[in-house]
Design a protein around this motif. Structure first.
Motif, PDB file in Angstrom:
ATOM      1  N   ARG A 279      -7.305   1.290  -2.744  1.00 27.94           N
ATOM      2  CA  ARG A 279      -6.521   2.302  -2.441  1.00 27.94           C
ATOM      3  C   ARG A 279      -5.807   2.948  -3.663  1.00 27.94           C
TER       4      ARG A 279
ATOM      5  N   LEU B 239      -6.286  -3.329  -1.438  1.00 24.77           N
ATOM      6  CA  LEU B 239      -5.445  -2.960  -2.186  1.00 24.77           C
ATOM      7  C   LEU B 239      -5.892  -2.185  -3.256  1.00 24.77           C
TER       8      LEU B 239
ATOM      9  N   SER C  79       0.882  -1.203   0.038  1.00 25.76           N
ATOM     10  CA  SER C  79      -0.042   0.081  -0.023  1.00 25.76           C
ATOM     11  C   SER C  79       0.849   1.234  -0.149  1.00 25.76           C
TER      12      SER C  79
END
Length: 82
Positions: free
Chosen positions: A80, A77, A45
């Motif tokens: 994000r 993930l 991340s």
């Protein structure tokens, strides 16, 4: 057990553990166990590693991981990404 004992002696809050029994014992003793996949998720991340490459490398070892956990991490993930 030695890692848990050392963590308690050093008064740390978290400990890197993947073994189910060790995680249970650590929680019982007030520690916060963190697994390798969580470390890999955090690293991915932040752009430090490629999560899929790291997982592929783990899959050729004796490390066992839950498919459901992998799905959840991949979803987080993906959310994000810009």
């Amino acid at each position: 057990m030695e890692a848990i004992s050392l963590a308690l002696e050093l008064r740390v809050a978290s400990i890197l553990l993947d073994e189910k029994k060790g995680r249970r014992i650590a929680k019982e003793r007030g520690l916060r166990p963190i697994g390798l996949l969580a470390v890999l998720e955090y690293s991915a991340s932040n752009g430090w590693i490629d999560f899929e490459d790291a997982v592929a490398r783990l899959q050729i070892t004796t490390f066992r991981m839950s498919k459901m956990v992998l799905v959840e991490i991949r979803q987080r993930l993906a959310q994000r990404r810009p």
